[in-house]
Every structure is written in structure tokens, then in C-alpha cells.
Motif scaffolding. Structure first.
Motif, PDB file in Angstrom:
ATOM      1  N   PHE A   9       7.177 -10.985   0.536  1.00  0.00           N
ATOM      2  CA  PHE A   9       7.364  -9.538   0.428  1.00  0.00           C
ATOM      3  C   PHE A   9       8.018  -9.177  -0.904  1.00  0.00           C
ATOM      4  CE2 PHE A   9      10.619  -6.214   0.710  1.00  0.00           C
ATOM      5  CZ  PHE A   9       9.787  -5.109   0.677  1.00  0.00           C
ATOM      6  N   VAL A  36       3.333 -11.269   4.676  1.00  0.00           N
ATOM      7  CA  VAL A  36       3.858  -9.903   4.580  1.00  0.00           C
ATOM      8  C   VAL A  36       3.496  -9.110   5.833  1.00  0.00           C
ATOM      9  CG1 VAL A  36       3.768  -7.728   3.298  1.00  0.00           C
ATOM     10  CG2 VAL A  36       3.900  -9.904   2.053  1.00  0.00           C
ATOM     11  N   LYS A  37       2.274  -9.258   6.290  1.00  0.00           N
ATOM     12  CA  LYS A  37       1.833  -8.542   7.500  1.00  0.00           C
ATOM     13  C   LYS A  37       2.670  -8.957   8.715  1.00  0.00           C
ATOM     14  CE  LYS A  37      -2.436  -7.714  10.142  1.00  0.00           C
ATOM     15  NZ  LYS A  37      -2.229  -6.360  10.501  1.00  0.00           N
ATOM     16  N   GLU A  40       6.129  -7.394   8.519  1.00  0.00           N
ATOM     17  CA  GLU A  40       6.085  -5.988   8.930  1.00  0.00           C
ATOM     18  C   GLU A  40       5.946  -5.851  10.448  1.00  0.00           C
ATOM     19  OE1 GLU A  40       4.204  -3.560   5.197  1.00  0.00           O
ATOM     20  OE2 GLU A  40       2.832  -4.873   6.310  1.00  0.00           O
ATOM     21  N   GLU A  41       5.139  -6.713  11.037  1.00  0.00           N
ATOM     22  CA  GLU A  41       4.976  -6.675  12.497  1.00  0.00           C
ATOM     23  C   GLU A  41       6.284  -7.007  13.207  1.00  0.00           C
ATOM     24  OE1 GLU A  41       1.737  -9.366  13.187  1.00  0.00           O
ATOM     25  OE2 GLU A  41       0.220  -7.902  12.538  1.00  0.00           O
ATOM     26  N   LEU A  43       9.313  -6.645  11.997  1.00  0.00           N
ATOM     27  CA  LEU A  43      10.276  -5.572  11.761  1.00  0.00           C
ATOM     28  C   LEU A  43       9.914  -4.319  12.550  1.00  0.00           C
ATOM     29  CD1 LEU A  43      10.808  -5.952   7.909  1.00  0.00           C
ATOM     30  CD2 LEU A  43      12.459  -6.517   9.725  1.00  0.00           C
ATOM     31  N   PRO A  46       6.126  -0.434   8.473  1.00  0.00           N
ATOM     32  CA  PRO A  46       5.483  -0.869   7.225  1.00  0.00           C
ATOM     33  C   PRO A  46       6.467  -0.863   6.053  1.00  0.00           C
ATOM     34  CG  PRO A  46       4.811   1.364   7.751  1.00  0.00           C
ATOM     35  CD  PRO A  46       5.668   0.891   8.891  1.00  0.00           C
ATOM     36  N   LEU A  47       6.341  -1.878   5.214  1.00  0.00           N
ATOM     37  CA  LEU A  47       7.156  -1.973   4.004  1.00  0.00           C
ATOM     38  C   LEU A  47       6.361  -1.551   2.772  1.00  0.00           C
ATOM     39  CD1 LEU A  47       8.721  -5.469   4.767  1.00  0.00           C
ATOM     40  CD2 LEU A  47       9.883  -3.245   4.928  1.00  0.00           C
ATOM     41  N   THR A  58       7.023   1.573   0.669  1.00  0.00           N
ATOM     42  CA  THR A  58       7.405   2.724   1.483  1.00  0.00           C
ATOM     43  C   THR A  58       8.884   2.984   1.216  1.00  0.00           C
ATOM     44  OG1 THR A  58       8.098   1.364   3.359  1.00  0.00           O
ATOM     45  CG2 THR A  58       5.780   2.086   3.326  1.00  0.00           C
ATOM     46  N   GLY A  61      10.633   0.274   2.643  1.00  0.00           N
ATOM     47  CA  GLY A  61      10.402  -0.909   1.809  1.00  0.00           C
ATOM     48  C   GLY A  61      11.395  -1.011   0.669  1.00  0.00           C
ATOM     49  N   TYR A  64      14.731  -2.082   2.216  1.00  0.00           N
ATOM     50  CA  TYR A  64      14.657  -3.484   2.626  1.00  0.00           C
ATOM     51  C   TYR A  64      14.649  -4.413   1.417  1.00  0.00           C
ATOM     52  CZ  TYR A  64      13.266  -7.546   5.384  1.00  0.00           C
ATOM     53  OH  TYR A  64      13.219  -8.768   5.985  1.00  0.00           O
TER      54      TYR A  64
END
Length: 162
Positions: A9, A36-37, A40-41, A43, A46-47, A58, A61, A64
Motif C-alpha cells: 500500500f 492492497v485489495k 482494504e478488505e 480494514l 477503500p484507501l 482517498t 488513505g 492511513y
């Protein structure tokens, strides 16, 4: 969540490009995208904003990214310090003692020790009672202590000097 996901990320967030990020950290682009996906899942938000031609962070993001960069920097410092400690010579000896030992017995011993080992720094700490010295040894706050009565505390070896 694991460190690889976070590093993937961070690389994407800093490069704002999946291919360059993948090249930078030496993984396949598909692997980087999957990490990365999954992050995000895990967390639950979406970042990154993604299109076929554009990547941006985002608002979450950005937050984070700032926090995980600090964590990764701290982790790097921890690894560096541990590596230095693992590969360096013993260079610091922390000694505790009571007043009579520090005044009468230790100076000639320490003088001779320093002559034999000039690279080792000696740090002296005075403890009012033998129990304090033993506690400091047990907590690894000192390496060596001079105290009056013998002790039977587990993990502490002692020898009568005088």
C-alpha cells in the motif's frame, strides 16, 4: 493484515502507480494489487481511488498512509538498533554499588579494568540498600552489582569478594 500488505500500500500510495510500485518493491503487479485489495478488505474501507489510468488516495488513505509510514520508520529503527547490538562489541557496563564499595573498593578495580578495556564505558549507580541493587539486576537495569549480604534470588549469581 501483515507487513507485506502495508508495504505494498505504501509503495502504491507514494508512487501513485501500480506498475512502478511493483517494480520498486520487487513483486509482480498482480501480487501487489492483491495485497492492497486484501488490506482494504480487512480494514473495511477503500484507501485508493483506481481507474484504468489513474490512482489516488482517498481521504482515509492519506490518514492511513501517514500513520503506517511512522510505524514502518519505527520498525526500521528497531531493526537497525537490534542489528547494531547483535553485531557490536560489548561497549557499556552498568555497575551498581553501595557507598563503601564505590568509595573504597571499586576505584582501583575500575582503573585496572579501564586500562585493559579502554573501549568499554563504565556507568556507576549508587544504591542505598543491597535489595535495591538486586532488584536492579533482576530488571536488567544494571549488569553488575556490589552488595553486602548474599542473595538466593533466582537468576542472580554472587561471589564473596571481601
Amino acid at each position: 493484515m501483515d507487513i507485506r500488505q502495508i508495504k505494498c500500500f505504501v509503495a502504491v500510495a507514494e508512487e501513485l502507480h501500480f506498475r512502478r510500485a511493483a517494480e520498486r518493491i520487487g513483486v509482480a503487479q498482480a501480487v501487489l494489487s492483491a495485497h492492497v485489495k486484501r488490506l482494504e478488505e480487512e480494514l473495511g474501507f477503500p484507501l485508493l481511488f483506481r481507474t484504468t489510468r489513474h490512482v489516488s488516495l482517498t481521504q482515509v488513505g492519506y490518514v492511513y498512509l501517514e500513520e503506517v509510514q511512522a510505524v514502518l520508520a519505527q520498525l526500521e529503527r528497531a531493526v537497525e538498533k537490534a542489528t547494531i547490538a547483535a553485531h557490536s562489541r560489548f561497549d557499556n557496563l552498568r555497575i551498581g554499588g553501595f557507598d563503601a564499595a564505590l568509595i573504597w573498593f571499586l576505584p582501583p578495580i575500575l582503573h585496572q579494568f579501564q586500562a585493559l578495556h579502554p573501549g568499554i564505558q563504565l556507568r556507576l549507580t549508587e544504591g542505598a540498600a543491597s535489595g535495591i541493587q538486586i532488584d536492579e539486576l533482576s530488571r536488567h537495569h544494571i549488569d553488575l552489582a556490589f552488595f553486602r549480604p548474599p542473595t538466593a534470588r533466582e537468576g542472580i549469581e554472587w561471589e564473596t569478594l571481601i
